[in-house]
Design a protein around this motif. Structure first.
Motif, PDB file in Angstrom:
ATOM      1  N   SER A  56       0.831  -1.213   0.000  1.00  0.00           N
ATOM      2  CA  SER A  56       0.000   0.000   0.000  1.00  0.00           C
ATOM      3  C   SER A  56       0.862   1.258   0.000  1.00  0.00           C
ATOM      4  O   SER A  56       0.568   2.226  -0.706  1.00  0.00           O
ATOM      5  CB  SER A  56      -0.919   0.000   1.228  1.00  0.00           C
ATOM      6  N   ILE A  57       1.941   1.238   0.777  1.00  0.00           N
ATOM      7  CA  ILE A  57       2.818   2.410   0.829  1.00  0.00           C
ATOM      8  C   ILE A  57       3.531   2.606  -0.498  1.00  0.00           C
ATOM      9  O   ILE A  57       3.608   3.729  -1.020  1.00  0.00           O
ATOM     10  CB  ILE A  57       3.840   2.263   1.973  1.00  0.00           C
ATOM     11  N   SER A  58       4.029   1.533  -1.081  1.00  0.00           N
ATOM     12  CA  SER A  58       4.780   1.645  -2.336  1.00  0.00           C
ATOM     13  C   SER A  58       3.893   2.011  -3.519  1.00  0.00           C
ATOM     14  O   SER A  58       4.360   2.609  -4.488  1.00  0.00           O
ATOM     15  CB  SER A  58       5.505   0.333  -2.637  1.00  0.00           C
ATOM     16  N   SER A  59       2.598   1.683  -3.448  1.00  0.00           N
ATOM     17  CA  SER A  59       1.701   1.967  -4.571  1.00  0.00           C
ATOM     18  C   SER A  59       0.979   3.295  -4.434  1.00  0.00           C
ATOM     19  O   SER A  59       0.243   3.695  -5.332  1.00  0.00           O
ATOM     20  CB  SER A  59       0.659   0.846  -4.708  1.00  0.00           C
ATOM     21  N   THR A  60       1.182   3.990  -3.317  1.00  0.00           N
ATOM     22  CA  THR A  60       0.532   5.292  -3.120  1.00  0.00           C
ATOM     23  C   THR A  60       1.148   6.312  -4.058  1.00  0.00           C
ATOM     24  O   THR A  60       2.359   6.498  -4.076  1.00  0.00           O
ATOM     25  CB  THR A  60       0.691   5.759  -1.665  1.00  0.00           C
ATOM     26  N   ASP A  61       0.312   6.980  -4.838  1.00  0.00           N
ATOM     27  CA  ASP A  61       0.827   7.950  -5.811  1.00  0.00           C
ATOM     28  C   ASP A  61       0.395   9.373  -5.510  1.00  0.00           C
ATOM     29  O   ASP A  61       0.571  10.277  -6.319  1.00  0.00           O
ATOM     30  CB  ASP A  61       0.378   7.575  -7.226  1.00  0.00           C
ATOM     31  N   GLY A  62      -0.173   9.606  -4.331  1.00  0.00           N
ATOM     32  CA  GLY A  62      -0.574  10.959  -3.975  1.00  0.00           C
ATOM     33  C   GLY A  62      -1.954  11.344  -4.467  1.00  0.00           C
ATOM     34  O   GLY A  62      -2.428  12.438  -4.202  1.00  0.00           O
ATOM     35  N   ARG A  63      -2.645  10.458  -5.165  1.00  0.00           N
ATOM     36  CA  ARG A  63      -3.986  10.796  -5.683  1.00  0.00           C
ATOM     37  C   ARG A  63      -5.043   9.868  -5.088  1.00  0.00           C
ATOM     38  O   ARG A  63      -5.994   9.473  -5.737  1.00  0.00           O
ATOM     39  CB  ARG A  63      -3.988  10.675  -7.210  1.00  0.00           C
ATOM     40  N   LYS A  83      -6.310  -1.346  17.089  1.00  0.00           N
ATOM     41  CA  LYS A  83      -5.349  -1.855  16.113  1.00  0.00           C
ATOM     42  C   LYS A  83      -5.667  -1.339  14.714  1.00  0.00           C
ATOM     43  O   LYS A  83      -6.817  -1.018  14.409  1.00  0.00           O
ATOM     44  CB  LYS A  83      -5.352  -3.381  16.120  1.00  0.00           C
ATOM     45  N   LEU A  84      -4.640  -1.295  13.870  1.00  0.00           N
ATOM     46  CA  LEU A  84      -4.822  -0.848  12.492  1.00  0.00           C
ATOM     47  C   LEU A  84      -5.451  -1.971  11.667  1.00  0.00           C
ATOM     48  O   LEU A  84      -4.915  -3.080  11.597  1.00  0.00           O
ATOM     49  CB  LEU A  84      -3.472  -0.446  11.881  1.00  0.00           C
ATOM     50  N   VAL A  85      -6.584  -1.647  11.047  1.00  0.00           N
ATOM     51  CA  VAL A  85      -7.279  -2.646  10.237  1.00  0.00           C
ATOM     52  C   VAL A  85      -7.422  -2.222   8.780  1.00  0.00           C
ATOM     53  O   VAL A  85      -7.724  -3.039   7.916  1.00  0.00           O
ATOM     54  CB  VAL A  85      -8.689  -2.941  10.819  1.00  0.00           C
ATOM     55  N   ASP A  86      -7.191  -0.926   8.504  1.00  0.00           N
ATOM     56  CA  ASP A  86      -7.364  -0.402   7.144  1.00  0.00           C
ATOM     57  C   ASP A  86      -6.191   0.507   6.818  1.00  0.00           C
ATOM     58  O   ASP A  86      -6.183   1.697   7.152  1.00  0.00           O
ATOM     59  CB  ASP A  86      -8.696   0.354   7.042  1.00  0.00           C
ATOM     60  N   ILE A  87      -5.170  -0.039   6.166  1.00  0.00           N
ATOM     61  CA  ILE A  87      -3.956   0.715   5.879  1.00  0.00           C
ATOM     62  C   ILE A  87      -4.225   1.859   4.901  1.00  0.00           C
ATOM     63  O   ILE A  87      -3.650   2.947   5.020  1.00  0.00           O
ATOM     64  CB  ILE A  87      -2.844  -0.212   5.332  1.00  0.00           C
ATOM     65  N   SER A  88      -5.125   1.661   3.953  1.00  0.00           N
ATOM     66  CA  SER A  88      -5.421   2.722   2.985  1.00  0.00           C
ATOM     67  C   SER A  88      -6.020   3.943   3.672  1.00  0.00           C
ATOM     68  O   SER A  88      -5.691   5.088   3.344  1.00  0.00           O
ATOM     69  CB  SER A  88      -6.371   2.209   1.903  1.00  0.00           C
ATOM     70  N   ALA A  89      -6.906   3.703   4.628  1.00  0.00           N
ATOM     71  CA  ALA A  89      -7.519   4.815   5.362  1.00  0.00           C
ATOM     72  C   ALA A  89      -6.461   5.574   6.156  1.00  0.00           C
ATOM     73  O   ALA A  89      -6.490   6.811   6.230  1.00  0.00           O
ATOM     74  CB  ALA A  89      -8.614   4.285   6.294  1.00  0.00           C
ATOM     75  N   GLU A 448      10.550  12.549   2.286  1.00  0.00           N
ATOM     76  CA  GLU A 448      10.886  12.787   0.885  1.00  0.00           C
ATOM     77  C   GLU A 448      12.114  11.975   0.460  1.00  0.00           C
ATOM     78  O   GLU A 448      12.166  11.434  -0.632  1.00  0.00           O
ATOM     79  CB  GLU A 448      11.138  14.286   0.650  1.00  0.00           C
ATOM     80  N   ARG A 449      13.097  11.896   1.340  1.00  0.00           N
ATOM     81  CA  ARG A 449      14.308  11.150   0.994  1.00  0.00           C
ATOM     82  C   ARG A 449      14.028   9.649   0.924  1.00  0.00           C
ATOM     83  O   ARG A 449      14.520   8.962   0.038  1.00  0.00           O
ATOM     84  CB  ARG A 449      15.412  11.427   2.019  1.00  0.00           C
ATOM     85  N   VAL A 450      13.243   9.150   1.870  1.00  0.00           N
ATOM     86  CA  VAL A 450      12.903   7.730   1.852  1.00  0.00           C
ATOM     87  C   VAL A 450      12.084   7.409   0.610  1.00  0.00           C
ATOM     88  O   VAL A 450      12.300   6.401  -0.062  1.00  0.00           O
ATOM     89  CB  VAL A 450      12.139   7.338   3.134  1.00  0.00           C
ATOM     90  N   SER A 451      11.127   8.290   0.294  1.00  0.00           N
ATOM     91  CA  SER A 451      10.284   8.077  -0.886  1.00  0.00           C
ATOM     92  C   SER A 451      11.096   8.102  -2.172  1.00  0.00           C
ATOM     93  O   SER A 451      10.736   7.458  -3.157  1.00  0.00           O
ATOM     94  CB  SER A 451       9.187   9.153  -0.948  1.00  0.00           C
TER      95      SER A 451
END
Length: 602
Positions: A56-63, A83-89, A448-451
């Protein structure tokens, strides 16, 4: 709206939004990486797999489109289990509540336009021949920061009609030297480290040597061609030609000076400067066991140069500082008028209670600046600006949030005379706002550097967490006050790492065979992706925590009756300089110097 000031009611609403988000998600940032396996951190906070998180993190494109929150969840966390159940949210919420996503800062160009709008042509100033400061004297990151910040500081000085600048936490004097040589400002650099002060003095001496040599060579050449831009404000910048070679160009009074004219001179001086400029934080002093931040590479975080309070100094160091400052005052007494714009470094630990006129006898109205002021020095400088009438404007870029003291921390570590670095604003004090040390450490991470592919040193973090399991299983003193330090960089393998760590902790390494140690590595290696995913979530939340700290500082300025204009401005490219936001403030009496501009501002 003059200066495009953010109304304080709007600012408070933004603060409330960030606080609400962090009240749910901050537990992730405050989790200790060292305890990752001993406390089973992943199972404690997560109900999704590490593969899902990383994808989910790697596929996030800001939109990411807003979708309806799942039932009985808040920002992706289950209301019941927490607990975290929805990473996209969570990722959507993190982006919306990150400092860039809040939409409260202005760009450098917008700041300059606002200053022109308020003060009219007063910021144009008078141009004069200035000496280029070659970039050999600064690394690329420092040159980028100094060039951008000096433009703002010089403009603030012109707006306020002052010729003096005070740089707190001045370090080696990069910004001070540049401001004095390029903009003819009288700059006083204050640093708590006598080593930095001596280094700044030596560096400034060599820059003056270059300056005189350059001026002599320039007069001899007789090349004083003018063009139609005579009278324009001079500035400096790096230009890259088609061959990829960098040329330093100075533009002022229509005169263009290529780097070839100054390269021979600069090489004579920069070789001497490099020896004193290469001092960095000693990695062997880092405590990999005390924090997540401690083992991160300098590509992903800002390096720290913590201040030392006078009460913690040795008698020898206190006497040395007295001698340094007496010598400085004697030099100033001998200084003639033609030398009045030079940089004067001095050693002192300053707070808002410091009497500046005692430190600087010739002090007039001035602009207060700080470039990456460490920990509590950033809030101290803002409080100093509010308290001292002679300080007409402030430009402060903070760093090292992990070294901030917090008023509502139960331990109250680091608070001097009961005054803490966070929160600053009365608005957040009334709410007893608290972040936590680990969260502030996470705020130092550079998204920004990690991304952009900077990555995290995950193997060293993994080694330290597994070492903690070994210490818990086989040694009673696994919570020892002794620090492991940067053992990882010297180790050839996990077994070697553990043995080095045990020796440093003065523990009996003969209790474990190499096979015993390796078995721990083999057991936890399949779970390393949990740590990678969890720490990437920390990186994602970092701009939200930094945002709360910055909003608190802006809110503090807006609460001060004598501050007429205040803003948060992005000065730097975050890829080059992750701590890229400046807190800008201007005092009330400096407004309306230009009658027409003053009328427009009402």
């Amino acid at each position: 709206m003059a200066f495009n000031d953010l109304p304080i009611d709007t600012l408070k609403r933004k603060i409330n939004e960030v606080k609400r988000f962090l009240s749910i998600s901050l537990s992730i940032s405050n989790a200790h990486t060292v305890d990752f396996y001993t406390r089973d951190v992943w199972s404690t906070f997560m109900c999704v797999s590490p593969e899902v998180v990383l994808h989910s993190i790697s596929s996030t494109d800001g939109r990411m489109e807003a979708v309806e929150e799942k039932e009985n969840t808040t920002f992706g966390f289950c209301n019941a289990s927490k607990k975290l159940v929805d990473i996209s949210a969570l990722l959507r919420a993190a982006r919306a509540h990150s400092f860039p996503g809040l939409g409260v800062s202005m760009q450098l160009e917008e700041l300059m336009e606002n200053l022109t709008l308020i003060y009219g042509d007063t910021i144009a100033g008078e141009s004069s021949d200035k000496v280029p400061v070659p970039d050999e004297f600064m690394n690329c990151k420092k040159a980028h920061e100094v060039h951008a910040m000096s433009e703002v500081v010089a403009s603030l000085a012109e707006c306020c009609r002052v010729k003096q600048v005070i740089d707190v936490g001045s370090g080696k004097g990069y910004l001070c030297s540049y401001l004095s040589m390029q903009f003819n400002l009288q700059v006083f650099g204050i640093d708590s480290s006598s080593t930095n002060t001596h280094g700044a003095q030596e560096r400034n001496r060599k820059l003056k040597k270059f300056s005189k040599a350059y001026q002599k060579q320039n007069r001899a050449s007789g090349n004083q061609a003018l063009d139609s831009e005579d009278g324009s404000k001079q500035h400096s910048r790096n230009c890259e030609n088609s061959d990829g070679n960098k040329n330093f160009i100075t533009k002022g009074k229509g005169r263009f000076v290529a780097q070839e004219e100054t390269s021979d001179l600069s090489k004579r001086v920069s070789s001497d400067l490099s020896a004193s400029d290469n001092a960095t934080l000693d990695p062997s002093d880092w405590d990999a066991g005390s924090s997540f931040l401690s083992t991160l590479s300098l590509d992903v975080i800002e390096d720290a140069s913590p201040r030392v309070h006078p009460s913690q100094l040795s008698l020898e160091e206190r006497e040395r500082r007295k001698r340094d400052n007496l010598e400085r005052k004697e030099r100033e007494g001998r200084r003639n008028d033609s030398d009045s714009s030079l940089f004067s470094p001095l050693t002192s630990y300053v707070t808002e209670e410091t009497e500046l006129k005692t430190l600087i006898t010739e002090l007039e109205d001035a602009v207060l600046v700080g470039l990456h002021t460490c920990g509590d020095l950033a809030p101290s400088s803002l409080r100093m600006f509010g308290a001292k009438q002679e300080l007409r404007a402030v430009c402060s870029v903070g760093c090292c949030y992990h070294l901030l003291s917090e008023e509502f921390d139960q331990d109250r570590q680091g608070c001097v005379s009961g005054v803490c670095g966070f929160p600053m604003s009365q608005y957040l004090k009334d709410q007893a706002c608290f972040c936590g040390r680990n969260a502030r450490m996470s705020a130092c991470l550079a998204l920004e550097r990690v991304s952009a592919g900077g990555g995290l040193p995950m193997e060293s973090l993994f080694y330290r967490a597994v070492l903690h399991v070994i210490l818990q299983d086989h040694y009673d003193c696994f919570k020892s006050e002794k620090r492991v330090g940067n053992v990882y960089s010297k180790a050839s393998s996990f077994v070697d790492y553990v043995r080095r760590a045990l020796r440093k902790l003065d523990l009996d390494e003969t209790k474990l065979s190499d096979g015993d140690i390796q078995s721990y590595h083999d057991r936890y290696t399949p779970r390393m992706n949990e740590m990678v995913a969890f720490n990437m979530l920390k990186v994602t939340l970092a701009p939200c925590i930094e945002g709360l700290i910055l909003l608190d500082r802006l809110c503090y300025l807006k609460e001060q009756e004598n501050v007429s204009h205040s803003a948060l401005v992005q000065l730097f490219d975050p890829l080059q300089s992750p701590r890229c936001y400046a807190v800008i403030g201007i005092k009330e009496s400096t407004v309306c110097l230009n009658t027409k501009a003053g009328s427009a501002a009402v």
